[in-house]
Design a protein around this motif. Sequence first.
Motif, mmCIF file in Angstrom:
data_model
loop_
_atom_site.group_PDB
_atom_site.id
_atom_site.type_symbol
_atom_site.label_atom_id
_atom_site.label_comp_id
_atom_site.label_asym_id
_atom_site.label_seq_id
_atom_site.Cartn_x
_atom_site.Cartn_y
_atom_site.Cartn_z
ATOM 1 N N ASN A 222 -18.488 -23.158 29.202
ATOM 2 C CA ASN A 222 -18.981 -21.921 29.792
ATOM 3 C C ASN A 222 -18.499 -20.736 28.962
ATOM 4 O O ASN A 222 -17.299 -20.510 28.836
ATOM 5 N N LEU A 223 -19.437 -20.012 28.398
ATOM 6 C CA LEU A 223 -19.129 -18.783 27.667
ATOM 7 C C LEU A 223 -19.484 -17.618 28.582
ATOM 8 O O LEU A 223 -20.646 -17.204 28.677
ATOM 9 N N ASN A 224 -18.482 -17.122 29.301
ATOM 10 C CA ASN A 224 -18.687 -16.085 30.304
ATOM 11 C C ASN A 224 -18.441 -14.702 29.711
ATOM 12 O O ASN A 224 -17.504 -14.503 28.947
ATOM 13 N N ARG A 225 -19.260 -13.755 30.114
ATOM 14 C CA ARG A 225 -19.074 -12.360 29.737
ATOM 15 C C ARG A 225 -19.603 -11.495 30.877
ATOM 16 O O ARG A 225 -20.758 -11.632 31.290
ATOM 17 N N SER A 226 -18.773 -10.622 31.392
ATOM 18 C CA SER A 226 -19.199 -9.772 32.497
ATOM 19 C C SER A 226 -18.552 -8.400 32.377
ATOM 20 O O SER A 226 -17.390 -8.273 31.967
ATOM 21 N N TYR A 227 -19.321 -7.383 32.742
ATOM 22 C CA TYR A 227 -18.821 -6.006 32.756
ATOM 23 C C TYR A 227 -18.190 -5.728 34.113
ATOM 24 O O TYR A 227 -18.783 -6.009 35.154
ATOM 25 N N LYS A 228 -16.988 -5.173 34.090
ATOM 26 C CA LYS A 228 -16.251 -4.876 35.311
ATOM 27 C C LYS A 228 -16.016 -3.371 35.415
ATOM 28 O O LYS A 228 -15.445 -2.765 34.498
ATOM 29 N N ASN A 229 -16.442 -2.799 36.523
ATOM 30 C CA ASN A 229 -16.203 -1.382 36.799
ATOM 31 C C ASN A 229 -15.167 -1.270 37.913
ATOM 32 O O ASN A 229 -15.285 -1.943 38.939
ATOM 33 N N LYS A 230 -14.169 -0.429 37.711
ATOM 34 C CA LYS A 230 -13.116 -0.223 38.709
ATOM 35 C C LYS A 230 -12.975 1.265 38.985
ATOM 36 O O LYS A 230 -12.848 2.064 38.044
ATOM 37 N N TYR A 231 -12.983 1.639 40.284
ATOM 38 C CA TYR A 231 -12.956 3.049 40.672
ATOM 39 C C TYR A 231 -11.763 3.353 41.566
ATOM 40 O O TYR A 231 -11.275 2.481 42.301
ATOM 41 N N GLY A 236 -12.967 8.567 43.775
ATOM 42 C CA GLY A 236 -14.257 8.047 43.335
ATOM 43 C C GLY A 236 -14.414 7.977 41.838
ATOM 44 O O GLY A 236 -15.434 7.491 41.334
ATOM 45 N N ASP A 237 -13.415 8.447 41.074
ATOM 46 C CA ASP A 237 -13.506 8.447 39.610
ATOM 47 C C ASP A 237 -13.363 7.032 39.060
ATOM 48 O O ASP A 237 -12.613 6.209 39.604
ATOM 49 N N VAL A 238 -14.066 6.771 37.967
ATOM 50 C CA VAL A 238 -13.951 5.474 37.317
ATOM 51 C C VAL A 238 -12.573 5.360 36.668
ATOM 52 O O VAL A 238 -12.105 6.283 35.991
ATOM 53 N N GLU A 239 -11.912 4.238 36.894
ATOM 54 C CA GLU A 239 -10.590 3.996 36.314
ATOM 55 C C GLU A 239 -10.665 3.053 35.124
ATOM 56 O O GLU A 239 -9.918 3.180 34.167
ATOM 57 N N LYS A 240 -11.582 2.095 35.204
ATOM 58 C CA LYS A 240 -11.639 1.059 34.172
ATOM 59 C C LYS A 240 -13.075 0.606 33.978
ATOM 60 O O LYS A 240 -13.827 0.441 34.934
ATOM 61 N N TRP A 241 -13.429 0.422 32.733
ATOM 62 C CA TRP A 241 -14.712 -0.151 32.359
ATOM 63 C C TRP A 241 -14.427 -1.192 31.287
ATOM 64 O O TRP A 241 -13.953 -0.862 30.209
ATOM 65 N N ALA A 242 -14.679 -2.456 31.607
ATOM 66 C CA ALA A 242 -14.230 -3.522 30.710
ATOM 67 C C ALA A 242 -15.286 -4.609 30.579
ATOM 68 O O ALA A 242 -16.053 -4.881 31.516
ATOM 69 N N LEU A 243 -15.312 -5.219 29.415
ATOM 70 C CA LEU A 243 -16.100 -6.416 29.163
ATOM 71 C C LEU A 243 -15.126 -7.583 29.097
ATOM 72 O O LEU A 243 -14.319 -7.677 28.164
ATOM 73 N N GLU A 244 -15.191 -8.456 30.087
ATOM 74 C CA GLU A 244 -14.270 -9.588 30.172
ATOM 75 C C GLU A 244 -14.978 -10.852 29.687
ATOM 76 O O GLU A 244 -16.034 -11.224 30.201
ATOM 77 N N ARG A 245 -14.374 -11.497 28.708
ATOM 78 C CA ARG A 245 -14.937 -12.730 28.152
ATOM 79 C C ARG A 245 -14.009 -13.895 28.477
ATOM 80 O O ARG A 245 -12.794 -13.782 28.383
ATOM 81 N N LEU A 246 -14.621 -15.025 28.842
ATOM 82 C CA LEU A 246 -13.850 -16.237 29.120
ATOM 83 C C LEU A 246 -14.575 -17.426 28.520
ATOM 84 O O LEU A 246 -15.765 -17.637 28.785
#
Length: 259
Positions: A222-231, A236-246
């Motif tokens: 499994n080649l996983n890739r997902s964008y994660k938004n954290k607020y 309400g401000d965005v704290e983190k924007w990440a591309l997580e790969r596994l």
Amino acid sequence: MKRLLLLVATTLLALGASAQTSIPALADSSESDLQARFKASMEIPLSDKWSLTWGEQLRLKNMLGDVDKVLSSLTLDYEPWRFLEVGTEYAFVNERKGADDWRIKHRINFNVTGKLKLGRFDLSLRERIRFVVRSYETNEFETPDPFTTLRTRLKAAYNNSSDWKPYAYVELYTTLNAPKVVENYLRDPLHRDNYINRVRLVLGSEVKLGEKHKMDLHYMLNLNRSYKNKYDTATGDVEKWALERLCAHVICVEYKFKL
């Protein structure tokens, strides 16, 4: 006049730079893991074209050291013709989050599979729509509920005179309603995104143990890739924007009994 134009241009550039830095830079992480899946199921023929299957599955992660999920599923399949099969599945998912925290999710699948015989090879193309419904509250700007995915699988199996039937397939997962990152989720409207968040490669074999017993042994990458938004929930401000790969190497053992 020239000074006024220079002042306006400088102000616009400053505002543009401010807008560009209001969203954090995209962080990129990459990990690998050894996982395992063990499943037992029972198929109940309802007629020549209808069948019902009940299954139980255990999943391990973190180098086989932790329980990831426990799934109970019920599948209804209908094969009107040899070249076509449709089906639906419901799965009750108990997912482990932390040492003592378990969360419940519900998975609902609808799929259509086209089949073709080509010499000794059985070819199939399956399109599956998956809905994941969570029993706990989520922020739709971080995690949509339900989360909808399109899965496209192309499979080839080799028929021979032995009890082993080798196969291989590739499957693509495409998000249909993933949330896009915004500066402030309390102020900005929600926009959806779609992208390939998993590529799955599988190599394995079915093993016939008798008229009613069958095993399925396969290796899954499994080649996983997902964008994660954290607020920040307060502002309400965005704290983190990440591309997580596994990159997950998964050993799978399945047993099926047919009534």
